[in-house]
Scaffold this motif. Sequence first.
Motif, PDB file in Angstrom:
ATOM      1  N   ALA A  11       0.837  -1.203   0.000  1.00  0.00           N
ATOM      2  CA  ALA A  11       0.000   0.000   0.000  1.00  0.00           C
ATOM      3  C   ALA A  11       0.872   1.254   0.000  1.00  0.00           C
ATOM      4  O   ALA A  11       0.593   2.219  -0.723  1.00  0.00           O
ATOM      5  N   ILE A  12       1.937   1.223   0.786  1.00  0.00           N
ATOM      6  CA  ILE A  12       2.857   2.367   0.834  1.00  0.00           C
ATOM      7  C   ILE A  12       3.562   2.538  -0.500  1.00  0.00           C
ATOM      8  O   ILE A  12       3.673   3.646  -1.034  1.00  0.00           O
ATOM      9  N   GLN A  13       4.035   1.426  -1.076  1.00  0.00           N
ATOM     10  CA  GLN A  13       4.720   1.484  -2.374  1.00  0.00           C
ATOM     11  C   GLN A  13       3.777   1.981  -3.466  1.00  0.00           C
ATOM     12  O   GLN A  13       4.162   2.771  -4.326  1.00  0.00           O
ATOM     13  N   ARG A  18       2.048   6.112  -7.232  1.00  0.00           N
ATOM     14  CA  ARG A  18       0.956   6.935  -7.741  1.00  0.00           C
ATOM     15  C   ARG A  18       1.348   8.410  -7.767  1.00  0.00           C
ATOM     16  O   ARG A  18       1.127   9.111  -8.755  1.00  0.00           O
ATOM     17  N   LEU A  19       1.961   8.875  -6.687  1.00  0.00           N
ATOM     18  CA  LEU A  19       2.383  10.273  -6.624  1.00  0.00           C
ATOM     19  C   LEU A  19       3.452  10.573  -7.674  1.00  0.00           C
ATOM     20  O   LEU A  19       3.430  11.617  -8.324  1.00  0.00           O
ATOM     21  N   HIS A  20       4.393   9.655  -7.837  1.00  0.00           N
ATOM     22  CA  HIS A  20       5.450   9.847  -8.830  1.00  0.00           C
ATOM     23  C   HIS A  20       4.871   9.865 -10.240  1.00  0.00           C
ATOM     24  O   HIS A  20       5.216  10.724 -11.053  1.00  0.00           O
ATOM     25  N   GLN A  24       4.870  12.794 -13.252  1.00  0.00           N
ATOM     26  CA  GLN A  24       5.351  12.496 -14.599  1.00  0.00           C
ATOM     27  C   GLN A  24       4.280  12.807 -15.636  1.00  0.00           C
ATOM     28  O   GLN A  24       4.550  13.397 -16.684  1.00  0.00           O
ATOM     29  N   ARG A  25       3.042  12.421 -15.326  1.00  0.00           N
ATOM     30  CA  ARG A  25       1.908  12.678 -16.218  1.00  0.00           C
ATOM     31  C   ARG A  25       1.720  14.183 -16.411  1.00  0.00           C
ATOM     32  O   ARG A  25       1.475  14.657 -17.523  1.00  0.00           O
ATOM     33  N   VAL A  66       3.826   4.771 -17.814  1.00  0.00           N
ATOM     34  CA  VAL A  66       2.860   5.722 -17.254  1.00  0.00           C
ATOM     35  C   VAL A  66       1.763   5.976 -18.278  1.00  0.00           C
ATOM     36  O   VAL A  66       0.582   6.043 -17.946  1.00  0.00           O
ATOM     37  N   PHE A  67       2.161   6.101 -19.541  1.00  0.00           N
ATOM     38  CA  PHE A  67       1.221   6.215 -20.654  1.00  0.00           C
ATOM     39  C   PHE A  67       1.448   5.029 -21.586  1.00  0.00           C
ATOM     40  O   PHE A  67       2.550   4.486 -21.665  1.00  0.00           O
TER      41      PHE A  67
END
Length: 89
Positions: A11-13, A18-20, A24-25, A66-67
């Motif tokens: 969950a932490i990872q 998600r934040l990273h 990037q997005r 990411v994409f």
Amino acid sequence: MANIKSAQKRAIQSEKRRLHNNSQRSMVRTSIKRVFKAIHTGDWEKAMAEFNAAQPIIDRIADKGVFNKNWAARTKSRLNARVKALKTA
């Protein structure tokens, strides 16, 4: 929150990832907006410079997953078509 230690770690990872990915997005979307802004001003050289700067960013983020790679190719193709149309106009 999860009770099992491995689930807590996942969950932490996941949250970190998600934040990273969000940052990037955002970087990709900003570079695309810069190209559109240059196109709307009508300056072909600036548009081409922004497009050349955006291309490796889009590729790098697509390589990292990411994409989608097809999304990246399609976006680059559409941006390139608009920049080329600006030169002929």
